[in-house]
Design a protein around this motif. Structure first.
Motif, PDB file in Angstrom:
ATOM      1  N   ASN A 139     102.943  34.566 -35.240  1.00  0.00           N
ATOM      2  CA  ASN A 139     104.159  33.753 -35.229  1.00  0.00           C
ATOM      3  C   ASN A 139     105.367  34.601 -34.828  1.00  0.00           C
ATOM      4  N   TYR A 140     105.381  35.851 -35.267  1.00  0.00           N
ATOM      5  CA  TYR A 140     106.465  36.759 -34.883  1.00  0.00           C
ATOM      6  C   TYR A 140     106.391  37.090 -33.388  1.00  0.00           C
ATOM      7  N   GLU A 141     105.171  37.277 -32.882  1.00  0.00           N
ATOM      8  CA  GLU A 141     104.993  37.473 -31.440  1.00  0.00           C
ATOM      9  C   GLU A 141     105.565  36.295 -30.656  1.00  0.00           C
ATOM     10  N   ASP A 142     105.247  35.083 -31.127  1.00  0.00           N
ATOM     11  CA  ASP A 142     105.734  33.890 -30.433  1.00  0.00           C
ATOM     12  C   ASP A 142     107.259  33.852 -30.422  1.00  0.00           C
ATOM     13  N   TYR A 143     107.850  34.224 -31.536  1.00  0.00           N
ATOM     14  CA  TYR A 143     109.310  34.234 -31.615  1.00  0.00           C
ATOM     15  C   TYR A 143     109.907  35.184 -30.577  1.00  0.00           C
ATOM     16  N   LEU A 144     109.244  36.315 -30.370  1.00  0.00           N
ATOM     17  CA  LEU A 144     109.773  37.309 -29.431  1.00  0.00           C
ATOM     18  C   LEU A 144     109.566  36.930 -27.970  1.00  0.00           C
ATOM     19  N   THR A 145     108.733  35.945 -27.719  1.00  0.00           N
ATOM     20  CA  THR A 145     108.430  35.601 -26.323  1.00  0.00           C
ATOM     21  C   THR A 145     108.832  34.176 -25.963  1.00  0.00           C
ATOM     22  N   ASP A 146     109.569  33.502 -26.817  1.00  0.00           N
ATOM     23  CA  ASP A 146     109.884  32.094 -26.537  1.00  0.00           C
ATOM     24  C   ASP A 146     111.258  31.901 -25.916  1.00  0.00           C
ATOM     25  N   GLY A 147     111.894  33.007 -25.504  1.00  0.00           N
ATOM     26  CA  GLY A 147     113.164  32.873 -24.814  1.00  0.00           C
ATOM     27  C   GLY A 147     114.372  32.907 -25.704  1.00  0.00           C
ATOM     28  N   VAL A 148     114.212  33.272 -26.982  1.00  0.00           N
ATOM     29  CA  VAL A 148     115.354  33.333 -27.888  1.00  0.00           C
ATOM     30  C   VAL A 148     115.932  34.744 -27.853  1.00  0.00           C
ATOM     31  N   GLY A 149     116.285  35.177 -26.673  1.00  0.00           N
ATOM     32  CA  GLY A 149     116.940  36.475 -26.525  1.00  0.00           C
ATOM     33  C   GLY A 149     116.133  37.667 -26.953  1.00  0.00           C
ATOM     34  N   PRO A 150     114.815  37.730 -26.673  1.00  0.00           N
ATOM     35  CA  PRO A 150     114.018  38.888 -27.096  1.00  0.00           C
ATOM     36  C   PRO A 150     114.334  40.121 -26.258  1.00  0.00           C
ATOM     37  N   LEU A 151     114.066  41.272 -26.817  1.00  0.00           N
ATOM     38  CA  LEU A 151     114.225  42.520 -26.077  1.00  0.00           C
ATOM     39  C   LEU A 151     113.106  42.657 -25.045  1.00  0.00           C
ATOM     40  N   GLN A 152     113.424  43.232 -23.885  1.00  0.00           N
ATOM     41  CA  GLN A 152     112.409  43.416 -22.858  1.00  0.00           C
ATOM     42  C   GLN A 152     111.284  44.317 -23.351  1.00  0.00           C
ATOM     43  N   SER A 153     111.631  45.305 -24.180  1.00  0.00           N
ATOM     44  CA  SER A 153     110.592  46.208 -24.694  1.00  0.00           C
ATOM     45  C   SER A 153     109.598  45.456 -25.563  1.00  0.00           C
ATOM     46  N   ASP A 184     107.346  43.390 -23.252  1.00  0.00           N
ATOM     47  CA  ASP A 184     106.339  44.246 -22.631  1.00  0.00           C
ATOM     48  C   ASP A 184     105.222  44.570 -23.612  1.00  0.00           C
ATOM     49  N   THR A 185     105.603  44.813 -24.849  1.00  0.00           N
ATOM     50  CA  THR A 185     104.611  45.141 -25.874  1.00  0.00           C
ATOM     51  C   THR A 185     103.649  43.987 -26.101  1.00  0.00           C
ATOM     52  N   VAL A 186     104.193  42.783 -26.216  1.00  0.00           N
ATOM     53  CA  VAL A 186     103.351  41.611 -26.451  1.00  0.00           C
ATOM     54  C   VAL A 186     102.445  41.353 -25.260  1.00  0.00           C
ATOM     55  N   VAL A 187     103.000  41.407 -24.051  1.00  0.00           N
ATOM     56  CA  VAL A 187     102.210  41.150 -22.849  1.00  0.00           C
ATOM     57  C   VAL A 187     101.075  42.162 -22.712  1.00  0.00           C
ATOM     58  N   ASN A 188     101.338  43.408 -23.069  1.00  0.00           N
ATOM     59  CA  ASN A 188     100.325  44.459 -22.969  1.00  0.00           C
ATOM     60  C   ASN A 188      99.344  44.456 -24.133  1.00  0.00           C
ATOM     61  N   GLY A 189      99.569  43.587 -25.106  1.00  0.00           N
ATOM     62  CA  GLY A 189      98.630  43.449 -26.212  1.00  0.00           C
ATOM     63  C   GLY A 189      98.650  44.584 -27.203  1.00  0.00           C
ATOM     64  N   LEU A 190      99.771  45.280 -27.332  1.00  0.00           N
ATOM     65  CA  LEU A 190      99.858  46.404 -28.261  1.00  0.00           C
ATOM     66  C   LEU A 190     100.353  45.932 -29.624  1.00  0.00           C
TER      67      LEU A 190
END
Length: 352
Positions: free
Chosen positions: A236-250, A253-259
């Motif tokens: 759920n925290y991952e989703d929050y960081l990737t849903d366009g609510v002003g997440p940091l690019q870093s 990148d972390t979520v997309v890379n699966g880290l």
């Protein structure tokens, strides 16, 4: 491939048994358990577990000669180690063992003709190490000696024997501490743990972010270095960081890379993937169905989450036996002493 003769040779090979014991002990007690818990060897039943709560307000203006001293109050929470014997007994009939070994060989790039005694040894090592490592993590997380009386298991008869092996694991300890008035400030609400399963798992956007912040921030009595979490909260925290609510690019990148190294307020989060699997399979009851405590978050120090083992006896008696005749069964047996304690419950904040 003479499976029976190869198995008998391994079972009578003292060097192989010694090597297997060392490998299984390392995999069971240290990988990946050591990333979440502190392994304490050599514990003894009845040994006191000290809970240290810091104190202050001991300095005053000098009153000159005489004056009264100060006796700061020590915490009253007491625990004692109570290790119990954990027993492993893996039993296969000849045909099942052969079929499993052949499938393992194919999955690991062996030809049937090359499945010799060396490959069989690796198969047994793989089989025992993985099973015992998962069991240890499940026990220290979820065990409760009185679990059958709680009516929280999907099937009491099937699952209770795998969860009642020690007094209390981490989650049962937190549930108990939550009932004590002196720890009231150490817990925050987690309303998603109640209700029907669909509601429990359908978390609102940003739910975990808000919960993590409540757990990590405003802890004035201790400094934590470990934030454990159920995997569903982490996702759920991952989703929050990737849903366009002003997440940091870093973070993107972390979520997309699966880290798995996301942070909240600077604190790395350690999700426990198997926690969700065990809950969804072993702890579903009611109509409509509900999961018992599908989510949790805990902020503390790893040194206070202690897995106690008796290293002088742990896994010294790994045995393998083949029973011929009509039985035609293979046995792999092991045992070790185990307990879990949260040694300083004053230094934690949790949601459960």
């Amino acid at each position: 491939m003479n499976l029976i003769e190869n198995f008998k040779d391994l079972a009578s090979d003292d060097r192989y048994i010694a090597d297997l014991r060392d490998i299984v002990m390392n995999d069971t007690f240290y990988q990946p358990t050591e990333s979440m818990f502190t392994i304490v060897p050599g514990i003894k039943g009845g040994q006191q577990v000290a809970a240290m709560k810091g104190f202050e307000y001991v300095t005053k203006k000098s009153a000159g000669c005489g004056g009264n001293g100060i006796s700061p109050e020590f915490p009253a929470f007491e625990q004692k180690w109570n290790p119990t014997l954990q027993e492993v007994k893996i039993e296969y009939c000849y045909q099942d063992f052969e079929a499993s070994f052949l499938q393992w060989g194919l999955n690991n790039g062996y030809d049937r003709k090359n499945l010799d005694g060396t490959a069989l040894g690796l198969f047994i090592q793989d089989l025992v190490s993985k099973a015992m490592a998962l069991d240890l993590q499940r026990i220290v997380l979820l065990a409760d000696k009185d679990i059958a009386a709680l009516n929280v298991l999907t099937d009491e008869a099937t699952y209770a024997p795998f969860y009642n092996t020690i007094d209390k694991g981490l989650i049962s300890t937190l549930v108990y501490l939550k009932t004590l008035p002196e720890f009231a400030d150490a817990f925050v609400d987690l309303d998603a743990n109640t209700g029907a399963m669909d509601d429990q798992l359908n978390l609102a956007n940003g739910y975990a972010k808000d919960l993590y912040r409540k757990v990590v921030r405003r802890n004035y009595g201790f400094t934590g270095d470990l934030l454990l979490s159920s995997n569903e909260l982490y996702l759920n925290y991952e989703d929050y960081l990737t849903d366009g609510v002003g997440p940091l690019q870093s973070n993107l990148d972390t979520v997309v890379n699966g880290l798995k190294n996301l942070r909240v307020s600077g604190q790395p989060i350690t999700p426990i993937v198997h926690y969700d699997r065990w809950r969804a399979k072993d702890f579903v009851t009611g109509d409509p169905e509900s999961i018992y405590l599908p989510h949790f978050a805990l902020f503390t120090r790893k040194e206070y989450l202690q897995v106690g083992v008796d290293d002088t006896n742990s896994l010294t008696d790994i045995r393998m036996e083949y029973i011929g005749g009509s039985e035609e069964k293979f046995w792999i047996k092991a045992n070790y002493m185990l307990d879990f304690k949260m040694t300083n419950p004053y230094a934690m904040k949790a949601a459960i």
